[in-house]
Write a protein that holds these residues in place. Structure first.
Motif, PDB file in Angstrom:
ATOM      1  N   LYS A  24       9.478  -7.457  -5.009  1.00 36.51           N
ATOM      2  CA  LYS A  24      10.398  -7.957  -6.112  1.00 36.51           C
ATOM      3  C   LYS A  24      11.620  -8.139  -4.963  1.00 36.51           C
ATOM      4  O   LYS A  24      12.096  -7.463  -4.112  1.00 36.51           O
ATOM      5  CB  LYS A  24      10.502  -6.883  -7.072  1.00 36.51           C
ATOM      6  N   ASN A  25      12.198  -9.266  -5.575  1.00 41.48           N
ATOM      7  CA  ASN A  25      13.562  -9.797  -4.873  1.00 41.48           C
ATOM      8  C   ASN A  25      14.454 -10.207  -5.814  1.00 41.48           C
ATOM      9  O   ASN A  25      14.361 -10.442  -6.796  1.00 41.48           O
ATOM     10  CB  ASN A  25      13.206 -10.659  -3.569  1.00 41.48           C
ATOM     11  N   LYS A  26      15.946 -10.305  -5.207  1.00 45.55           N
ATOM     12  CA  LYS A  26      16.942 -10.735  -6.115  1.00 45.55           C
ATOM     13  C   LYS A  26      16.841 -12.271  -6.284  1.00 45.55           C
ATOM     14  O   LYS A  26      17.563 -12.613  -7.249  1.00 45.55           O
ATOM     15  CB  LYS A  26      18.155 -10.338  -5.288  1.00 45.55           C
ATOM     16  N   LEU A  27      15.877 -13.078  -5.513  1.00 47.94           N
ATOM     17  CA  LEU A  27      15.691 -14.510  -5.653  1.00 47.94           C
ATOM     18  C   LEU A  27      14.663 -14.758  -6.695  1.00 47.94           C
ATOM     19  O   LEU A  27      14.438 -15.736  -7.195  1.00 47.94           O
ATOM     20  CB  LEU A  27      15.807 -15.077  -4.341  1.00 47.94           C
ATOM     21  N   LYS A  36       9.381 -16.714   2.292  1.00 45.73           N
ATOM     22  CA  LYS A  36       9.486 -16.399   3.500  1.00 45.73           C
ATOM     23  C   LYS A  36      10.525 -17.436   4.148  1.00 45.73           C
ATOM     24  O   LYS A  36      11.136 -17.254   4.926  1.00 45.73           O
ATOM     25  CB  LYS A  36       8.265 -16.622   4.336  1.00 45.73           C
ATOM     26  N   SER A  37      10.215 -18.807   3.597  1.00 40.05           N
ATOM     27  CA  SER A  37      11.117 -19.815   4.093  1.00 40.05           C
ATOM     28  C   SER A  37      12.588 -19.501   3.543  1.00 40.05           C
ATOM     29  O   SER A  37      13.516 -19.814   4.273  1.00 40.05           O
ATOM     30  CB  SER A  37      10.521 -21.087   3.406  1.00 40.05           C
ATOM     31  N   ALA A  38      12.774 -19.118   2.373  1.00 40.68           N
ATOM     32  CA  ALA A  38      14.099 -18.864   1.814  1.00 40.68           C
ATOM     33  C   ALA A  38      14.841 -17.711   2.679  1.00 40.68           C
ATOM     34  O   ALA A  38      16.085 -17.628   2.999  1.00 40.68           O
ATOM     35  CB  ALA A  38      14.113 -18.131   0.416  1.00 40.68           C
ATOM     36  N   GLU A  39      14.086 -16.777   3.031  1.00 36.75           N
ATOM     37  CA  GLU A  39      14.545 -15.558   3.767  1.00 36.75           C
ATOM     38  C   GLU A  39      15.272 -16.007   5.307  1.00 36.75           C
ATOM     39  O   GLU A  39      16.046 -15.632   5.745  1.00 36.75           O
ATOM     40  CB  GLU A  39      13.599 -14.389   4.082  1.00 36.75           C
ATOM     41  N   GLU A  41      15.943 -19.090   5.823  1.00 35.55           N
ATOM     42  CA  GLU A  41      16.971 -20.029   5.742  1.00 35.55           C
ATOM     43  C   GLU A  41      18.411 -19.187   5.564  1.00 35.55           C
ATOM     44  O   GLU A  41      19.357 -19.452   6.195  1.00 35.55           O
ATOM     45  CB  GLU A  41      16.785 -20.690   4.559  1.00 35.55           C
ATOM     46  N   ILE A  42      18.261 -18.136   4.733  1.00 39.15           N
ATOM     47  CA  ILE A  42      19.367 -17.054   4.482  1.00 39.15           C
ATOM     48  C   ILE A  42      19.796 -16.604   5.770  1.00 39.15           C
ATOM     49  O   ILE A  42      21.055 -16.499   5.718  1.00 39.15           O
ATOM     50  CB  ILE A  42      19.248 -16.207   3.460  1.00 39.15           C
ATOM     51  N   THR A  43      18.894 -16.081   6.369  1.00 44.38           N
ATOM     52  CA  THR A  43      19.145 -15.187   7.820  1.00 44.38           C
ATOM     53  C   THR A  43      20.014 -16.401   8.618  1.00 44.38           C
ATOM     54  O   THR A  43      20.977 -15.871   9.459  1.00 44.38           O
ATOM     55  CB  THR A  43      17.999 -14.556   8.370  1.00 44.38           C
ATOM     56  N   SER A  44      19.549 -17.216   8.755  1.00 44.31           N
ATOM     57  CA  SER A  44      19.930 -18.367   9.837  1.00 44.31           C
ATOM     58  C   SER A  44      21.248 -18.703   9.473  1.00 44.31           C
ATOM     59  O   SER A  44      22.330 -18.800  10.200  1.00 44.31           O
ATOM     60  CB  SER A  44      19.096 -19.666  10.020  1.00 44.31           C
TER      61      SER A  44
END
Length: 48
Positions: A24-27, A36-39, A41-44
């Motif tokens: 479960k995640n905030k998004l 995985k793609s969103a993580e 992108e956010i990290t970069s």
């Protein structure tokens, strides 16, 4: 990807979306590949 993020114990399912192995995640993303793609992108963005 399931073999990378696989939670095999029943108590772990409390932290995953029903019927998936995605934590479960905030998004509120339930698709493992999309999360995985969103993580990434956010990290970069945060490291830049």
């Amino acid at each position: 990807m399931k073999d990378v993020y696989y939670y095999e114990y029943e108590q772990d399912s409390y932290y995953c979306y029903p019927g998936t192995y995605v934590l479960k995640n905030k998004l509120n993303i339930t698709d493992a590949d999309e999360l995985k793609s969103a993580e990434r992108e956010i990290t970069s963005l945060r490291t830049a």
